[in-house]
Design a protein around this motif. Structure first.
Motif, mmCIF file in Angstrom:
data_model
loop_
_atom_site.group_PDB
_atom_site.id
_atom_site.type_symbol
_atom_site.label_atom_id
_atom_site.label_comp_id
_atom_site.label_asym_id
_atom_site.label_seq_id
_atom_site.Cartn_x
_atom_site.Cartn_y
_atom_site.Cartn_z
ATOM 1 N N TYR A 161 0.846 -1.208 0.000
ATOM 2 C CA TYR A 161 0.000 0.000 0.000
ATOM 3 C C TYR A 161 0.877 1.253 0.000
ATOM 4 O O TYR A 161 0.665 2.176 -0.802
ATOM 5 C CB TYR A 161 -0.907 -0.024 1.235
ATOM 6 N N ASN A 162 1.855 1.280 0.891
ATOM 7 C CA ASN A 162 2.750 2.437 0.969
ATOM 8 C C ASN A 162 3.636 2.537 -0.270
ATOM 9 O O ASN A 162 4.094 3.636 -0.616
ATOM 10 C CB ASN A 162 3.620 2.345 2.219
ATOM 11 N N GLY A 163 3.869 1.412 -0.937
ATOM 12 C CA GLY A 163 4.697 1.411 -2.128
ATOM 13 C C GLY A 163 3.925 1.722 -3.400
ATOM 14 O O GLY A 163 4.496 1.677 -4.489
ATOM 15 N N LEU A 168 -2.129 -5.060 -5.798
ATOM 16 C CA LEU A 168 -1.597 -6.106 -4.931
ATOM 17 C C LEU A 168 -2.014 -5.869 -3.484
ATOM 18 O O LEU A 168 -2.397 -6.806 -2.769
ATOM 19 C CB LEU A 168 -0.072 -6.154 -5.049
ATOM 20 N N ALA A 169 -1.964 -4.618 -3.051
ATOM 21 C CA ALA A 169 -2.365 -4.295 -1.675
ATOM 22 C C ALA A 169 -3.842 -4.611 -1.463
ATOM 23 O O ALA A 169 -4.229 -5.130 -0.407
ATOM 24 C CB ALA A 169 -2.091 -2.822 -1.374
ATOM 25 N N SER A 170 -4.686 -4.313 -2.445
ATOM 26 C CA SER A 170 -6.124 -4.616 -2.330
ATOM 27 C C SER A 170 -6.336 -6.117 -2.157
ATOM 28 O O SER A 170 -7.153 -6.560 -1.332
ATOM 29 C CB SER A 170 -6.870 -4.123 -3.573
ATOM 30 N N GLY A 174 -7.723 -7.784 1.232
ATOM 31 C CA GLY A 174 -8.907 -8.638 1.098
ATOM 32 C C GLY A 174 -8.661 -10.026 1.655
ATOM 33 O O GLY A 174 -9.531 -10.608 2.311
ATOM 34 N N ASP A 175 -7.475 -10.591 1.403
ATOM 35 C CA ASP A 175 -7.136 -11.907 1.948
ATOM 36 C C ASP A 175 -7.076 -11.864 3.473
ATOM 37 O O ASP A 175 -7.505 -12.806 4.154
ATOM 38 C CB ASP A 175 -5.788 -12.379 1.401
ATOM 39 N N TYR A 176 -6.528 -10.768 4.019
ATOM 40 C CA TYR A 176 -6.455 -10.666 5.479
ATOM 41 C C TYR A 176 -7.850 -10.696 6.091
ATOM 42 O O TYR A 176 -8.104 -11.403 7.077
ATOM 43 C CB TYR A 176 -5.737 -9.380 5.883
ATOM 44 N N LEU A 193 -8.456 -0.779 2.615
ATOM 45 C CA LEU A 193 -9.164 -1.219 1.415
ATOM 46 C C LEU A 193 -10.100 -0.109 0.930
ATOM 47 O O LEU A 193 -10.188 0.172 -0.272
ATOM 48 C CB LEU A 193 -9.962 -2.486 1.727
ATOM 49 N N ALA A 194 -10.775 0.559 1.870
ATOM 50 C CA ALA A 194 -11.644 1.684 1.522
ATOM 51 C C ALA A 194 -10.834 2.842 0.947
ATOM 52 O O ALA A 194 -11.265 3.517 0.006
ATOM 53 C CB ALA A 194 -12.430 2.139 2.743
ATOM 54 N N GLU A 195 -9.641 3.062 1.494
ATOM 55 C CA GLU A 195 -8.791 4.135 0.994
ATOM 56 C C GLU A 195 -8.394 3.885 -0.461
ATOM 57 O O GLU A 195 -8.383 4.802 -1.290
ATOM 58 C CB GLU A 195 -7.527 4.251 1.861
ATOM 59 N N LEU A 196 -8.081 2.636 -0.774
ATOM 60 C CA LEU A 196 -7.721 2.299 -2.157
ATOM 61 C C LEU A 196 -8.912 2.513 -3.090
ATOM 62 O O LEU A 196 -8.762 2.990 -4.228
ATOM 63 C CB LEU A 196 -7.238 0.852 -2.223
ATOM 64 N N GLN A 197 -10.100 2.184 -2.609
ATOM 65 C CA GLN A 197 -11.305 2.389 -3.412
ATOM 66 C C GLN A 197 -11.606 3.874 -3.576
ATOM 67 O O GLN A 197 -12.051 4.319 -4.640
ATOM 68 C CB GLN A 197 -12.480 1.654 -2.754
ATOM 69 N N PHE A 198 -11.350 4.649 -2.514
ATOM 70 C CA PHE A 198 -11.527 6.105 -2.590
ATOM 71 C C PHE A 198 -10.590 6.675 -3.659
ATOM 72 O O PHE A 198 -11.002 7.493 -4.498
ATOM 73 C CB PHE A 198 -11.229 6.731 -1.227
#
Length: 278
Positions: A161-163, A168-170, A174-176, A193-198
């Protein structure tokens, strides 16, 4: 029964989440033991179902034989009537009554056969459902056994996510959530996950995941951020009144936080707003 199994697996997963790292293998063995016991119980139920289906099939065969015998008797009586009709007209009514009685018996047998067939269908459907549930339990066990440890999976997701590796982070967040839904870090996983969708402009889905943080992890360290970001997502969706309400909640509930400062700043930029009446 289905709910009790789900509760059992959820409780075991919660135990795994709070256990120290050195106890993961022991918890996994206990989980596998519990699942094995569940599979044994389901196997015993399947055997019981098979035995009952065997009994029902025997009854069905017996009733079929009875129906065949009744049909044969009707045919014999009708043949006898045809032969003796001219010489024994007085016996026709009596024999007709017997035929009617046999026909009534045949109707009753047909009803019984229909009921038995329905019961067999229900038992077969129940057996298939049980087999499907057992397969799901096995799949969950296999998936959990293959899943990375919770701390490793979360740290990998946060690193990606930070990278800037959003896809891949999503997947990893999601797996977690899939494997460890009841841990404290699951609230963080929903938030990121919401931040990535935002960021991707999927504001409606982002609002849904921010809500999951607020509903399921109200005391978590992402609650204030989730409330703030939910308000901003609602504004992006054109629901300004709802978004402003969420920003005001941030200020009321978390007055001394950085999120409250951001909420005040956003409200100042929006200017005076009067909520609409519905």
């Amino acid at each position: 029964m289905k709910f009790s199994r789900i509760a059992l697996v959820a409780a075991l997963l919660l135990t795994l989440a709070f256990a120290p790292a050195y106890g993961v293998n022991k918890d996994m063995i206990e989980l596998q033991t519990q699942v094995t016991q569940l599979q044994q119980q389901m196997t015993a139920m399947k055997q019981s179902f098979d035995e009952r289906m065997g009994v029902m099939k025997n009854l069905l065969d017996q009733n079929t034989d009875s129906a065949n015998k009744v049909t044969a008797a009707i045919n014999e009586l009708q043949s006898s009537i045809n032969k003796q009709q001219q010489d024994r007209s007085g016996q026709v009514d009596q024999m007709s009554g017997q035929i009617q009685s046999l026909n009534d018996t045949m109707d009753e047998l047909k009803v019984r056969l229909a009921k038995l067939s329905k019961q067999l269908e229900d038992m077969s459907a129940a057996q298939q459902s049980m087999a499907s549930q057992q397969a799901q339990v096995q799949q969950q066990q296999q998936a959990l056994a293959q899943a990375p440890p919770p701390d490793v999976l979360y740290n990998n997701a946060l690193r990606d996510y930070n990278g800037g590796k959003n896809d891949l982070a999503s997947q990893e967040f999601g797996d977690y959530i899939k494997f460890y839904p009841n841990t404290d870090l699951a609230g963080n996983a929903y938030f990121y996950l919401a931040e990535l969708q935002f960021k991707a402009g999927d504001y409606q889905t982002a609002v849904t995941n921010y809500d999951l943080v607020l509903q399921n992890f109200p005391g978590g360290n992402k609650a204030a951020s989730a409330q703030l970001r939910k308000g901003l997502a609602l504004i992006e969706l054109g629901k300004q009144d709802e978004g402003i309400e969420e920003l005001r909640h941030v200020i009321q509930r978390y007055p001394r936080t950085n999120e409250a400062i951001q909420a005040r700043d956003k409200l100042r930029k929006l200017g005076p707003a009067t909520p609409k009446t519905h």
